[in-house]
Enzyme design. Sequence first.
Site, PDB file in Angstrom:
ATOM      1  N   GLY A   1     -10.710   7.264   6.934  1.00  0.00           N
ATOM      2  CA  GLY A   1     -11.732   8.497   7.664  1.00  0.00           C
ATOM      3  C   GLY A   1     -13.191   7.779   7.886  1.00  0.00           C
ATOM      4  O   GLY A   1     -14.196   8.381   8.135  1.00  0.00           O
TER       5      GLY A   1
ATOM      6  N   LYS B   1       0.960  -1.015  -0.071  1.00  0.00           N
ATOM      7  CA  LYS B   1      -0.201  -0.295   0.372  1.00  0.00           C
ATOM      8  C   LYS B   1       1.221   1.156   0.027  1.00  0.00           C
ATOM      9  O   LYS B   1       1.772   1.053   0.740  1.00  0.00           O
ATOM     10  CB  LYS B   1      -0.763  -0.024   1.476  1.00  0.00           C
TER      11      LYS B   1
END
Lengths: 253, 63
Positions: free
Chosen positions: A182, A94
Amino acid sequence: MEDKLIIAGREFNSRFILGSGKFDLDLINAAVKNAGAEIITLAVRRVNSFTGNILDHIPEGVTLLPNTSGARNAEEAVKIAKLAREAGCGDFIKIEVIHDSKYLLPDNYETAKACEMLAKDGFIPMPYMYPDLYAARDMKNAGAAAVMPLAAPIGSNQGLSTKQFIRILIEEIDLPIIVDAGIGKPSQACEAMEMGASAIMANTAIATAGNIVQMAEAFKNAIIAGRLAYLAGTGRVLDKASASSPLTGFIAD
Amino acid sequence: MAKINGEDFNEVITIGEYLKKKGYTAARVAVMVNGEILSKNEYDCTKIQPDDEVEIVGFVGGG
């Protein structure tokens, strides 16, 4: 019906990628199991031999997805990725390139550069990015195996604040779109899945929940529900009422 | 004086010996000397030199 998440030819049944940050090591195993997660993210840092090793707490068979957190430019991201591979983490990476400490927003330009370098070196890059259509195209052209647009700043639990821009990526980018960062509640994960996101990555929402293991399960179920709703096709929206019960055969007074 | 993860170190031993002495599992760490990543087969033939900057990294929780 088979419905797999496929990233670079690898098949996964779960569409929930769990982050492992901020966890008490003892809770990771149960959280991964209750989440049904098949992919877990990790960070690469200096380690000493005295503290427990997180790898001992991750169930067998779970794919490790190291991140390049701490990288401030493409070159640093590449170095961290190579360290992760040398430490035995496989080829998934990632990509995270951040040099803003207040909002932790990713630098899409440096991220795309890192993506290209890592793809050429045999990695399976999954860039964490701000949901920008042109940048997402750049990531794809650079060899990204999936893109990971943010819903809101990392760790904020603010929810799907970039929803309309993620929707554009879902429509336009022919790669798995994994909503990352988030997402604060299962309902928000479900909403992203309903609109066609391929998977959800969450960490802080679970790690800061009252009951971590229970919240992992709640996310799992929400993601499954959202996916099913997307596959089913949600019903139409009307301005006015449309009776659900027949308008004939009323019982006489 | 060499530095290993920021700490002073002044013995002349190999990376492999250092890892063993400290109880690291070599398969689970990566080692960088002066910014260059060592491959595992270099651990036993790489001596820690004075002024070397050695980083030993591994996995921790992260999102």
